[in-house]
Design a protein around this motif. Sequence first.
Motif, PDB file in Angstrom:
ATOM      1  N   GLU A 114       0.801  -1.235   0.000  1.00 55.99           N
ATOM      2  CA  GLU A 114       0.000   0.000   0.000  1.00 55.99           C
ATOM      3  C   GLU A 114       0.833   1.284   0.000  1.00 55.99           C
ATOM      4  OE1 GLU A 114      -3.491   0.156   2.480  1.00 55.99           O
ATOM      5  OE2 GLU A 114      -3.737  -2.030   2.385  1.00 55.99           O
ATOM      6  N   ALA A 115       2.123   1.181  -0.278  1.00 59.54           N
ATOM      7  CA  ALA A 115       2.967   2.382  -0.335  1.00 59.54           C
ATOM      8  C   ALA A 115       2.676   3.133  -1.625  1.00 59.54           C
ATOM      9  CB  ALA A 115       4.434   2.000  -0.273  1.00 59.54           C
ATOM     10  N   GLU A 116       2.671   4.437  -1.518  1.00 60.16           N
ATOM     11  CA  GLU A 116       2.467   5.280  -2.689  1.00 60.16           C
ATOM     12  C   GLU A 116       3.375   6.491  -2.602  1.00 60.16           C
ATOM     13  OE1 GLU A 116      -1.611   6.536  -2.766  1.00 60.16           O
ATOM     14  OE2 GLU A 116      -1.382   7.813  -1.036  1.00 60.16           O
ATOM     15  N   GLU A 117       3.669   7.049  -3.764  1.00 63.30           N
ATOM     16  CA  GLU A 117       4.511   8.231  -3.844  1.00 63.30           C
ATOM     17  C   GLU A 117       3.647   9.429  -4.189  1.00 63.30           C
ATOM     18  OE1 GLU A 117       8.328   9.923  -6.414  1.00 63.30           O
ATOM     19  OE2 GLU A 117       7.750   7.817  -6.584  1.00 63.30           O
ATOM     20  N   ARG A 118       3.934  10.531  -3.512  1.00 61.52           N
ATOM     21  CA  ARG A 118       3.220  11.771  -3.783  1.00 61.52           C
ATOM     22  C   ARG A 118       4.190  12.931  -3.600  1.00 61.52           C
ATOM     23  NH1 ARG A 118      -1.794  12.453  -0.046  1.00 61.52           N
ATOM     24  NH2 ARG A 118      -1.938  10.260  -0.593  1.00 61.52           N
ATOM     25  N   GLU A 119       4.155  13.883  -4.523  1.00 60.05           N
ATOM     26  CA  GLU A 119       5.012  15.058  -4.379  1.00 60.05           C
ATOM     27  C   GLU A 119       4.371  16.037  -3.411  1.00 60.05           C
ATOM     28  OE1 GLU A 119       6.874  18.696  -6.931  1.00 60.05           O
ATOM     29  OE2 GLU A 119       6.700  16.752  -7.923  1.00 60.05           O
ATOM     30  N   THR A 120       5.163  16.445  -2.433  1.00 60.03           N
ATOM     31  CA  THR A 120       4.717  17.398  -1.424  1.00 60.03           C
ATOM     32  C   THR A 120       5.903  18.273  -1.076  1.00 60.03           C
ATOM     33  OG1 THR A 120       3.258  15.681  -0.535  1.00 60.03           O
ATOM     34  CG2 THR A 120       3.596  17.619   0.827  1.00 60.03           C
ATOM     35  N   TRP A 121       5.695  19.560  -0.963  1.00 62.98           N
ATOM     36  CA  TRP A 121       6.749  20.517  -0.621  1.00 62.98           C
ATOM     37  C   TRP A 121       7.900  20.449  -1.621  1.00 62.98           C
ATOM     38  CZ3 TRP A 121       6.021  16.926   3.727  1.00 62.98           C
ATOM     39  CH2 TRP A 121       4.956  17.289   4.542  1.00 62.98           C
ATOM     40  N   GLY A 122       7.619  20.079  -2.854  1.00 68.67           N
ATOM     41  CA  GLY A 122       8.639  19.989  -3.881  1.00 68.67           C
ATOM     42  C   GLY A 122       9.527  18.760  -3.779  1.00 68.67           C
ATOM     43  N   GLU A 123       9.153  17.813  -2.927  1.00 65.28           N
ATOM     44  CA  GLU A 123       9.924  16.591  -2.746  1.00 65.28           C
ATOM     45  C   GLU A 123       9.015  15.381  -2.892  1.00 65.28           C
ATOM     46  OE1 GLU A 123      11.884  16.596   1.028  1.00 65.28           O
ATOM     47  OE2 GLU A 123      13.313  18.123   0.411  1.00 65.28           O
ATOM     48  N   ALA A 124       9.612  14.250  -3.195  1.00 66.96           N
ATOM     49  CA  ALA A 124       8.857  13.002  -3.228  1.00 66.96           C
ATOM     50  C   ALA A 124       8.618  12.549  -1.792  1.00 66.96           C
ATOM     51  CB  ALA A 124       9.632  11.942  -3.991  1.00 66.96           C
ATOM     52  N   THR A 125       7.374  12.250  -1.473  1.00 64.31           N
ATOM     53  CA  THR A 125       7.056  11.666  -0.167  1.00 64.31           C
ATOM     54  C   THR A 125       6.462  10.293  -0.421  1.00 64.31           C
ATOM     55  OG1 THR A 125       4.831  12.630  -0.064  1.00 64.31           O
ATOM     56  CG2 THR A 125       6.623  13.911   0.912  1.00 64.31           C
ATOM     57  N   PHE A 126       6.764   9.376   0.468  1.00 66.06           N
ATOM     58  CA  PHE A 126       6.254   8.009   0.366  1.00 66.06           C
ATOM     59  C   PHE A 126       5.368   7.771   1.566  1.00 66.06           C
ATOM     60  CE2 PHE A 126      10.006   8.443  -2.092  1.00 66.06           C
ATOM     61  CZ  PHE A 126       9.705   7.773  -3.253  1.00 66.06           C
ATOM     62  N   ARG A 127       4.183   7.247   1.280  1.00 65.47           N
ATOM     63  CA  ARG A 127       3.150   7.151   2.305  1.00 65.47           C
ATOM     64  C   ARG A 127       2.523   5.774   2.320  1.00 65.47           C
ATOM     65  NH1 ARG A 127       0.602  12.692   2.679  1.00 65.47           N
ATOM     66  NH2 ARG A 127       2.092  14.034   1.636  1.00 65.47           N
ATOM     67  N   VAL A 128       1.964   5.457   3.456  1.00 65.88           N
ATOM     68  CA  VAL A 128       1.095   4.300   3.583  1.00 65.88           C
ATOM     69  C   VAL A 128      -0.176   4.816   4.240  1.00 65.88           C
ATOM     70  CG1 VAL A 128       2.190   3.547   5.764  1.00 65.88           C
ATOM     71  CG2 VAL A 128       0.848   1.933   4.397  1.00 65.88           C
ATOM     72  N   ARG A 129      -1.262   4.632   3.548  1.00 69.08           N
ATOM     73  CA  ARG A 129      -2.570   5.138   3.998  1.00 69.08           C
ATOM     74  C   ARG A 129      -2.487   6.611   4.411  1.00 69.08           C
ATOM     75  NH1 ARG A 129      -5.595   0.032   6.766  1.00 69.08           N
ATOM     76  NH2 ARG A 129      -5.218  -1.400   5.041  1.00 69.08           N
ATOM     77  N   ASP A 130      -1.871   7.389   3.556  1.00 66.06           N
ATOM     78  CA  ASP A 130      -1.779   8.845   3.664  1.00 66.06           C
ATOM     79  C   ASP A 130      -0.862   9.345   4.785  1.00 66.06           C
ATOM     80  OD1 ASP A 130      -2.478  11.120   2.207  1.00 66.06           O
ATOM     81  OD2 ASP A 130      -3.949  11.713   3.707  1.00 66.06           O
ATOM     82  N   LYS A 131      -0.059   8.451   5.367  1.00 65.22           N
ATOM     83  CA  LYS A 131       0.898   8.860   6.397  1.00 65.22           C
ATOM     84  C   LYS A 131       2.308   8.686   5.846  1.00 65.22           C
ATOM     85  CE  LYS A 131      -2.094   7.789  10.255  1.00 65.22           C
ATOM     86  NZ  LYS A 131      -2.270   6.976  11.452  1.00 65.22           N
ATOM     87  N   ILE A 132       3.114   9.714   5.991  1.00 67.31           N
ATOM     88  CA  ILE A 132       4.467   9.730   5.412  1.00 67.31           C
ATOM     89  C   ILE A 132       5.430   8.896   6.259  1.00 67.31           C
ATOM     90  CG2 ILE A 132       6.425  11.195   4.782  1.00 67.31           C
ATOM     91  CD1 ILE A 132       4.401  13.480   4.366  1.00 67.31           C
ATOM     92  N   PHE A 133       6.221   8.052   5.554  1.00 66.61           N
ATOM     93  CA  PHE A 133       7.282   7.313   6.237  1.00 66.61           C
ATOM     94  C   PHE A 133       8.664   7.604   5.640  1.00 66.61           C
ATOM     95  CE2 PHE A 133       5.719   4.418   2.953  1.00 66.61           C
ATOM     96  CZ  PHE A 133       6.869   3.839   2.421  1.00 66.61           C
TER      97      PHE A 133
END
Length: 113
Positions: free
Chosen positions: A15-34
């Motif tokens: 369930e990990a996903e990548e999303r750009e936030t603050w100009g950086e790649a963030t990796f999340r599981v169920r919308d929480k950044i790890f």
Amino acid sequence: MRPSSVRAIALALPEAEERETWGEATFRVRDKIFLMMNAASKEVAVKTSRVEQAALLEMDPATFFFPPYVGTHGWTGVRILSVDAGEMRDLVTEAWRMTAPKRLVKAFDEESR
């Protein structure tokens, strides 16, 4: 390691996903950044406990650092060009485990056996 290798490790977790936030790649599981990655500077910030953060910073200050903003919350900065691939995999997996719901972690552990 390369940024693409870190990305592959993170996205291989359930369930990990990548999303750009603050100009950086963030990796999340169920919308929480790890994991957060700045590919341009070849650095990541990975969620760790404060105890683990202190141990990593003492063990190898050339590879691990106290990242701005999130370091006070236990996150550890990693210079991915100098980190061991196995250690990076362990750090990302443990960050995911700290962030993911308990049922998802349990299912992952059972599948990994």
